[in-house]
Scaffold this active site. Structure first.
Site, PDB file in Angstrom:
ATOM      1  N   LYS A  40       0.838  -1.206   0.000  1.00  0.00           N
ATOM      2  CA  LYS A  40       0.000   0.000   0.000  1.00  0.00           C
ATOM      3  C   LYS A  40       0.868   1.249   0.000  1.00  0.00           C
ATOM      4  O   LYS A  40       0.640   2.195  -0.764  1.00  0.00           O
ATOM      5  CB  LYS A  40      -0.909   0.007   1.221  1.00  0.00           C
ATOM      6  CG  LYS A  40      -1.561   1.365   1.526  1.00  0.00           C
ATOM      7  CD  LYS A  40      -2.241   1.346   2.874  1.00  0.00           C
ATOM      8  CE  LYS A  40      -2.867   2.680   3.226  1.00  0.00           C
ATOM      9  NZ  LYS A  40      -1.854   3.722   3.552  1.00  0.00           N
ATOM     10  N   ASN A  41       1.884   1.276   0.853  1.00  0.00           N
ATOM     11  CA  ASN A  41       2.687   2.485   1.008  1.00  0.00           C
ATOM     12  C   ASN A  41       3.556   2.775  -0.205  1.00  0.00           C
ATOM     13  O   ASN A  41       4.020   3.906  -0.374  1.00  0.00           O
ATOM     14  CB  ASN A  41       3.555   2.387   2.269  1.00  0.00           C
ATOM     15  CG  ASN A  41       2.740   2.549   3.534  1.00  0.00           C
ATOM     16  OD1 ASN A  41       1.599   2.999   3.496  1.00  0.00           O
ATOM     17  ND2 ASN A  41       3.308   2.163   4.664  1.00  0.00           N
ATOM     18  N   ARG A 110      -5.244  10.571   3.466  1.00  0.00           N
ATOM     19  CA  ARG A 110      -3.922  11.060   3.850  1.00  0.00           C
ATOM     20  C   ARG A 110      -2.933  10.951   2.688  1.00  0.00           C
ATOM     21  O   ARG A 110      -2.118  11.835   2.459  1.00  0.00           O
ATOM     22  CB  ARG A 110      -3.400  10.265   5.058  1.00  0.00           C
ATOM     23  CG  ARG A 110      -1.956  10.572   5.448  1.00  0.00           C
ATOM     24  CD  ARG A 110      -1.804  11.961   6.026  1.00  0.00           C
ATOM     25  NE  ARG A 110      -0.400  12.316   6.187  1.00  0.00           N
ATOM     26  CZ  ARG A 110       0.032  13.474   6.679  1.00  0.00           C
ATOM     27  NH1 ARG A 110      -0.833  14.377   7.066  1.00  0.00           N
ATOM     28  NH2 ARG A 110       1.309  13.721   6.774  1.00  0.00           N
ATOM     29  N   ASP A 134      -5.877   8.357   8.923  1.00  0.00           N
ATOM     30  CA  ASP A 134      -5.999   7.786  10.257  1.00  0.00           C
ATOM     31  C   ASP A 134      -5.757   8.829  11.339  1.00  0.00           C
ATOM     32  O   ASP A 134      -4.945   9.740  11.173  1.00  0.00           O
ATOM     33  CB  ASP A 134      -4.973   6.661  10.448  1.00  0.00           C
ATOM     34  CG  ASP A 134      -5.335   5.422   9.656  1.00  0.00           C
ATOM     35  OD1 ASP A 134      -6.535   5.184   9.455  1.00  0.00           O
ATOM     36  OD2 ASP A 134      -4.414   4.704   9.248  1.00  0.00           O
ATOM     37  N   ASP A 325       4.363   1.107  11.780  1.00  0.00           N
ATOM     38  CA  ASP A 325       3.136   0.388  11.439  1.00  0.00           C
ATOM     39  C   ASP A 325       3.180  -1.078  11.846  1.00  0.00           C
ATOM     40  O   ASP A 325       2.167  -1.774  11.730  1.00  0.00           O
ATOM     41  CB  ASP A 325       2.880   0.485   9.936  1.00  0.00           C
ATOM     42  CG  ASP A 325       2.347   1.849   9.516  1.00  0.00           C
ATOM     43  OD1 ASP A 325       1.873   2.584  10.401  1.00  0.00           O
ATOM     44  OD2 ASP A 325       2.407   2.178   8.326  1.00  0.00           O
ATOM     45  N   MET A 347       7.271   7.889  17.413  1.00  0.00           N
ATOM     46  CA  MET A 347       6.862   8.707  16.272  1.00  0.00           C
ATOM     47  C   MET A 347       5.535   9.433  16.487  1.00  0.00           C
ATOM     48  O   MET A 347       5.426  10.635  16.259  1.00  0.00           O
ATOM     49  CB  MET A 347       6.779   7.846  15.012  1.00  0.00           C
ATOM     50  CG  MET A 347       8.128   7.345  14.537  1.00  0.00           C
ATOM     51  SD  MET A 347       8.041   6.586  12.901  1.00  0.00           S
ATOM     52  CE  MET A 347       7.581   7.983  11.880  1.00  0.00           C
TER      53      MET A 347
END
Length: 439
Positions: A40-41, A110, A134, A325, A347
């Site tokens: 996805k990223n 996002r 998110d 993540d 983070m």
């Protein structure tokens, strides 16, 4: 746009998928093989890059997830021709109409922040609402805007909208304020369109940055140093078409490996990008996970077998560290081992909301501060009615439901759909008792 995903992600169109939940009956044995889908990223910046050229770009191994569909809706609304055949997406952005930008849709995603770099690179101007996504803590875009400023852009903010004038852009030196992945990607997208040499210092080294750099090089720019903290870009005004294959999702791979360990199940996880997970695997060694790797480090098979596990400490770090993540699923493992485990995520200040749901299931969790939790185990988790919260928390709570005794109901299944392709269907194939039902 042609797509196999049936539900719409356009605002105001609430579908059955938007109001569904997962029902899990845990404690069941799992076994078999489960493949890792495309990242996805990485998919989102690759899709944003297709706007940099009037020629056709074809991307393979693109996951069928809601965030991808959402971004494709935006790209199509801008005037591009988008076709999709399962995991292959073809985009021809011969014309781009900025006045057709669906601002409400942009504000919900996002990942739409990547449109700043691609549209600024193509049109030399862009007006974009601040992106959504998110709720996992403050994620301002000042690092992105500062990078554009260093390359000559004039940035102004009007309430919740960013306006960028790129009429005086030129190649140069960018020093990012932090190791921001999406800011690095935005700087890459823009630099690829600027003739001359741009150097990006304090660049993020994540594998999705490398994937974007490789696509931009295939399109006609020359990008070197991706995967390190200094990237050099030789840009060009005319980028061309290209074809690329998206990388496997290291976050999904990590989730499935921890699923096997947490449920004490014999699972073979396919297409694991081991080269991107070295510290993750070192942590598996510390915990006592029994695994064996075969095949290419870029797409290996990892066989996980039942084994006694130990308490541990995990701290998330930028690449090549353990990704933020991936910290959430470690919390489920911590509930199943003897002793106190410490999880530290420096983070984001709201990355432990899933622990509130684990507490409802019987976990012994102490939240030390917004960035650290201690989990004491072992505890028996019991099924409860809980919320998805965000993409990674939702997937973690599915893992918790599979570990737990009894029935777990997880609301807002569509949130998990944003990052995982047909997750319930794939888990059922390895023996999970999980159903998706309408609320």
């Amino acid at each position: 746009m042609q797509t196999d995903i049936k539900e719409s992600t356009k605002p105001g169109n609430k579908t059955a998928a938007d109001s569904s939940r997962f029902v899990i009956r845990g404690g069941k044995p799992l076994a078999g093989r489960i493949p890792v889908q495309g990242s996805k990223n990485a998919a989102l910046p690759l899709l944003a890059a297709t706007l940099l050229t009037k020629e056709t770009v074809t991307l393979h191994n693109v996951p069928e997830i809601r965030d991808v569909t959402h971004l494709l809706d935006i790209i199509e609304a801008l005037g591009a021709t988008v076709t999709r055949d399962r995991n292959t997406v073809t985009i021809s952005a011969g014309e781009v109409a900025l006045d057709k930008l669906p601002t409400e849709l942009v504000g919900q995603l996002r990942g739409s922040v990547l449109l700043l770099g691609s549209l600024l690179g193509r049109e030399r101007r862009v007006t974009l609402p601040l992106p959504g996504g998110d709720i996992i803590g403050a994620r301002p875009i000042d690092v992105h805007l500062d990078a554009f400023d260093q390359l000559g852009a004039k940035v102004t903010q009007q309430h919740d909208t960013v306006v960028i004038d790129g009429s005086n852009l030129k190649a140069g030196r960018v020093v990012l304020r932090e190791f921001s992945v999406t800011a690095t990607e935005n700087a890459l997208l823009l630099a690829a369109t600027l003739p001359g040499t741009t150097t990006i210092e304090i660049a993020a080294a994540e594998p999705h940055v490398v994937a974007l750099a490789e696509l931009l090089t295939a399109m006609g720019a020359t990008v070197t140093g991706a995967g390190t903290h200094t990237i050099t870009v030789e840009g060009t005004e005319q980028l061309g078409g290209a074809a690329a294959t998206n990388i496997p999702d290291m976050l999904e791979a990590g989730l499935f490996i921890l699923l096997a360990a947490g449920t004490q199940s014999p699972l073979d996880i396919e297409h694991v990008p081991v080269r991107d997970l070295h510290l993750f695997f070192k942590k598996l060694d510390d915990i006592g996970v029994n695994y064996h790797v075969t095949g290419d480090d870029a797409s290996a098979t990892v066989a996980v077998r039942p084994a006694p596990l130990r308490a541990f400490k995990v701290q998330t770090l930028p690449q090549p560290g353990i990704a933020t993540d991936l910290q959430a699923p470690f919390s489920v493992i911590a509930t199943q081992v003897a002793g106190a485990s410490l999880i530290h995520d420096p983070m984001y200040e709201s990355r432990f909301k899933h622990c509130d749901e684990l507490l409802k299931m019987g976990a012994n969790v102490t939240v030390c501060d917004p960035h650290r939790v201690i989990i004491e185990g072992p505890t028996t988790l019991t099924g409860q009615h809980i919320k998805s919260l965000d993409i990674r928390s939702g997937a973690t709570l599915i893992l918790a439901g599979l570990v737990a005794q009894g029935e777990t109901v997880i609301d807002d299944a569509h949130i998990i759909d944003r990052g995982y392709e047909r997750l319930a269907e794939r888990l059922k194939a390895i023996g999970a008792d999980i159903e998706r039902v309408a609320e």
